[in-house]
Design a protein around this motif. Structure first.
Motif, PDB file in Angstrom:
ATOM      1  N   ARG A   1      -1.252   3.072   0.284  1.00  0.00           N
ATOM      2  CA  ARG A   1      -2.670   3.376   0.533  1.00  0.00           C
ATOM      3  C   ARG A   1      -3.591   2.363  -0.157  1.00  0.00           C
ATOM      4  O   ARG A   1      -4.631   1.981   0.396  1.00  0.00           O
ATOM      5  N   LEU A   2      -3.231   1.935  -1.359  1.00  0.00           N
ATOM      6  CA  LEU A   2      -4.037   0.943  -2.059  1.00  0.00           C
ATOM      7  C   LEU A   2      -4.041  -0.384  -1.299  1.00  0.00           C
ATOM      8  O   LEU A   2      -5.072  -1.071  -1.231  1.00  0.00           O
TER       9      LEU A   2
ATOM     10  N   THR B   1      -3.546  -0.694   2.011  1.00  0.00           N
ATOM     11  CA  THR B   1      -4.287  -0.476   3.260  1.00  0.00           C
ATOM     12  C   THR B   1      -5.788  -0.521   3.015  1.00  0.00           C
ATOM     13  O   THR B   1      -6.554  -1.059   3.823  1.00  0.00           O
ATOM     14  N   ALA B   2      -6.230   0.064   1.882  1.00  0.00           N
ATOM     15  CA  ALA B   2      -7.656   0.083   1.568  1.00  0.00           C
ATOM     16  C   ALA B   2      -8.171  -1.267   1.089  1.00  0.00           C
ATOM     17  O   ALA B   2      -9.376  -1.457   0.941  1.00  0.00           O
TER      18      ALA B   2
ATOM     19  N   THR C   1      -7.692  -2.427  -1.850  1.00  0.00           N
ATOM     20  CA  THR C   1      -7.900  -2.376  -3.297  1.00  0.00           C
ATOM     21  C   THR C   1      -6.854  -3.196  -4.034  1.00  0.00           C
ATOM     22  O   THR C   1      -7.142  -3.800  -5.069  1.00  0.00           O
TER      23      THR C   1
ATOM     24  N   ASP D   1     -10.371   4.352  -8.879  1.00  0.00           N
ATOM     25  CA  ASP D   1      -9.824   4.099  -7.542  1.00  0.00           C
ATOM     26  C   ASP D   1      -8.503   4.841  -7.354  1.00  0.00           C
ATOM     27  O   ASP D   1      -8.228   5.381  -6.272  1.00  0.00           O
TER      28      ASP D   1
ATOM     29  N   ILE E   1      -7.269   7.840  -4.579  1.00  0.00           N
ATOM     30  CA  ILE E   1      -6.040   7.826  -3.779  1.00  0.00           C
ATOM     31  C   ILE E   1      -5.244   9.110  -4.002  1.00  0.00           C
ATOM     32  O   ILE E   1      -4.703   9.713  -3.056  1.00  0.00           O
TER      33      ILE E   1
ATOM     34  N   ALA F   1      -6.689  11.772  -1.915  1.00  0.00           N
ATOM     35  CA  ALA F   1      -6.320  11.670  -0.504  1.00  0.00           C
ATOM     36  C   ALA F   1      -4.898  12.189  -0.270  1.00  0.00           C
ATOM     37  O   ALA F   1      -4.616  12.829   0.760  1.00  0.00           O
TER      38      ALA F   1
ATOM     39  N   GLN G   1     -21.724   4.197  -0.298  1.00  0.00           N
ATOM     40  CA  GLN G   1     -21.243   5.489   0.172  1.00  0.00           C
ATOM     41  C   GLN G   1     -22.374   6.486   0.407  1.00  0.00           C
ATOM     42  O   GLN G   1     -22.216   7.421   1.192  1.00  0.00           O
TER      43      GLN G   1
END
Length: 563
Positions: free
Chosen positions: A15-16, A18-19, A21, A55, A59, A62, A457
């Protein structure tokens, strides 16, 4: 039963990536080190400073499907439904914060720690829902459970004698070395780094000690430490900075380097006496947050092209101007990074050296032994440099040596404290620099300010009211312009802003401006000529960013007060 299955730690890294980060190369490095050490990949990434704990908490949220616990949700007293010892909670890095018919809601620094989740469920006899929490928030909440504050363990009397000569120095030294005070100082520092603060202010006050963080350029009050620990906290900071804790009558300066959240961070420490006792300010010098990329600093394409053209010249003086705290040193460091090549020798003289740059020779001035800007520069000219950086031109002697260096084929970068680019020329004339020397050596002047950037955001678009619209029309902003304002969300800690950017104006020395300097024209005349030749004023640069939703018009008007 823990709600997750499979390999959640691997899911965190995916996920990190993909984002965006965690870059792919960094993720591969983390996986390799995790395999070698036997640690989880997300823990390795935090320890290396590759990702921020905030961060990582997002995650975790999520993955678990549960929101990150806000600081205000964490309790100030233990829940009766969860009779767990503080020692166990610290070891598990967990804190129950809510009880309901479905079980206990527990804040975890690591909600993927199935063993800790099972242990709390077994000890309380209730189902556990593991919520992610930012470790700094959790540590602060656990510290409050320590009898309300670490003072309870240290045992000082809150009504003890105030700071002064009569206070027992040995007692303060011993208290500053005890675990509760050490933990409290470490928590204050870790929380500031987590909030991306630039400074920590511990200020002696009549009622005790005031704690403030400067976040995005604005001071914000934090929870005050116990009044009885005033002397111990400042003494602890002085011990860490290797300062004399017995000297309380004079200001002192020092440095601290320590690991915070898995990465090394430097702190510049300044203590000063006041009528209520000593105060301390820690400037946070986090190299991981040092942006040496011009686009990240706020340069647009046109400005960057003009500045790089000036940097490419083999000799001359380039000045960066602005008030204290406007990012001048960062701009100079980014410029030096651009010039730093194997065939180029770069020397700097600074007060103080804020960051060390690989491949560049940096000197810290020490006036107490006679090592001033001027004396350092004289020795530099015998070191065969190509580029010189002077932290600040403060007096005529330093200015004259900088001009001599430029006239003998060196590129000189420095700063001056003035409000705009044109005023730098009149400031140097006021110092006593000859006008013909300025026209021969100055190639360009960059003026800058720092403004807060809106949180992407939660920013909210709006159309300005009549009063603001009239003010904007006076500076050529269309009447139907859409602006943005802060709202506040969990991503920005409710502030509505996250980070800062520069607004700039670049004044190149032109053939039309040189005769104006020779006749010592006023700054406003030089500025008008530069604008006529195409210089984008700082206000115009800022308003463009406000219209693009990068910041607010209020921030621009606050930074540029000539409107």
């Amino acid at each position: 039963m823990h709600p997750l299955s499979g390999d959640p730690a691997a899911d965190v890294l995916r996920r990190l990536e993909t984002a965006g980060t965690l870059p792919a190369a960094a993720a591969e490095r983390v996986r390799r080190l995790a395999a070698q050490s036997g640690q989880r990949g997300d823990k390795v990434a935090v320890r290396l400073g590759l990702i921020a704990e905030r961060d990582l908490a997002a995650i975790y949220a999520a993955i678990t499907g549960l929101p990150v616990v806000r600081p205000e949700e964490l309790p100030a007293a233990p829940l009766p439904e969860a009779p767990l010892t503080l020692r166990f909670l610290r070891h598990a890095r967990a804190l129950p914060f809510r009880s309901g018919p479905q079980g206990l809601d527990v804040a975890f620094a690591d909600p993927l720690d199935a063993q800790a989740v099972r242990a709390i469920a077994f000890a309380t006899g209730r189902p556990v829902r593991p919520h992610p929490a930012v470790p700094a928030d959790l540590d602060a909440a656990l510290g409050r459970l320590d009898g309300g504050a670490p003072a309870a363990e240290a045992g000082p009397d809150p009504e003890a004698a105030p700071d002064g000569a009569e206070e027992d120095l040995d007692r303060v030294r011993d208290l500053a070395s005890e675990a509760p005070v050490i933990r409290l100082v470490n928590r204050i520092i870790a929380r500031a780094v987590e909030l991306r603060a630039s400074d920590i202010h511990l200020e002696a006050a009549d009622a005790g000690l005031r704690l403030r963080y400067r976040i995005d350029g604005v001071l914000q009050d934090m929870e005050a430490p116990p009044a009885g620990l005033r002397a111990a906290l400042v003494s602890r900071i002085k011990i860490m900075a290797r300062l004399d804790i017995a000297e309380r009558r004079l200001a002192q300066d020092g440095r601290i380097r320590m690991a915070v959240r898995g990465r090394d961070v430097d702190f510049r420490v300044s203590t000063t006496p006041s009528i209520h006792g000593e105060s301390a300010v820690l400037r946070i010098l986090d190299r991981d947050r040092l942006a040496l990329d011009f686009a990240a600093l706020g340069f647009d394409a046109a400005l960057l092209a003009g500045w790089q053209e000036l940097l490419a010249r083999p000799h001359g003086i380039l000045l960066v101007t602005g008030p204290t705290g406007s990012g001048k040193t960062t701009t100079l460091y980014a410029s030096l990074a651009r010039l730093n090549r194997p065939e180029t020798k770069i020397l700097t003289v600074e007060d103080p050296v804020e960051f060390t740059l690989t491949g560049i020779n940096q000197v810290q001035v020490k006036p107490q032994i006679g090592l001033t800007f001027a004396t350092a520069l004289r020795s530099f000219l015998r070191q065969d440099p190509d580029v010189l950086m002077i932290g600040e031109i403060r007096d005529l002697e330093t200015a004259q040596i900088a001009i001599q260096a430029a006239l003998t084929g060196h590129l000189v970068l420095s700063t001056v404290h003035t409000n705009d680019a044109a005023s730098a020329l009149t400031r140097l004339l006021d110092m006593g620099v000859e006008d013909y020397l300025l026209t021969s050596t100055i190639t360009g002047i960059l003026a800058q300010r720092l403004v807060r950037t809106l949180c992407l955001q939660c920013r909210v678009p709006y159309r300005p009211g009549a009063e603001l619209r009239a003010k904007l029309e006076a500076v050529a902003v269309p009447a139907d312009a859409v602006l943005y304002q802060p709202a506040g969300c969990t991503a920005c800690e409710g502030r509505g802003f996250s980070g800062r950017t520069m607004i700039l104006e670049l004044l190149p020395m032109s053939d039309a401006i040189r005769p104006m300097v020779l006749r010592q024209a006023e700054a406003r005349e030089i500025r008008a000529q530069a604008i006529a030749e195409g210089m984008q004023p700082m206000l115009a640069h800022g308003l463009r960013k406000a219209l693009a939703g990068v910041t607010t018009v209020e921030e621009i008007f606050r930074a540029v007060r000539d409107v």
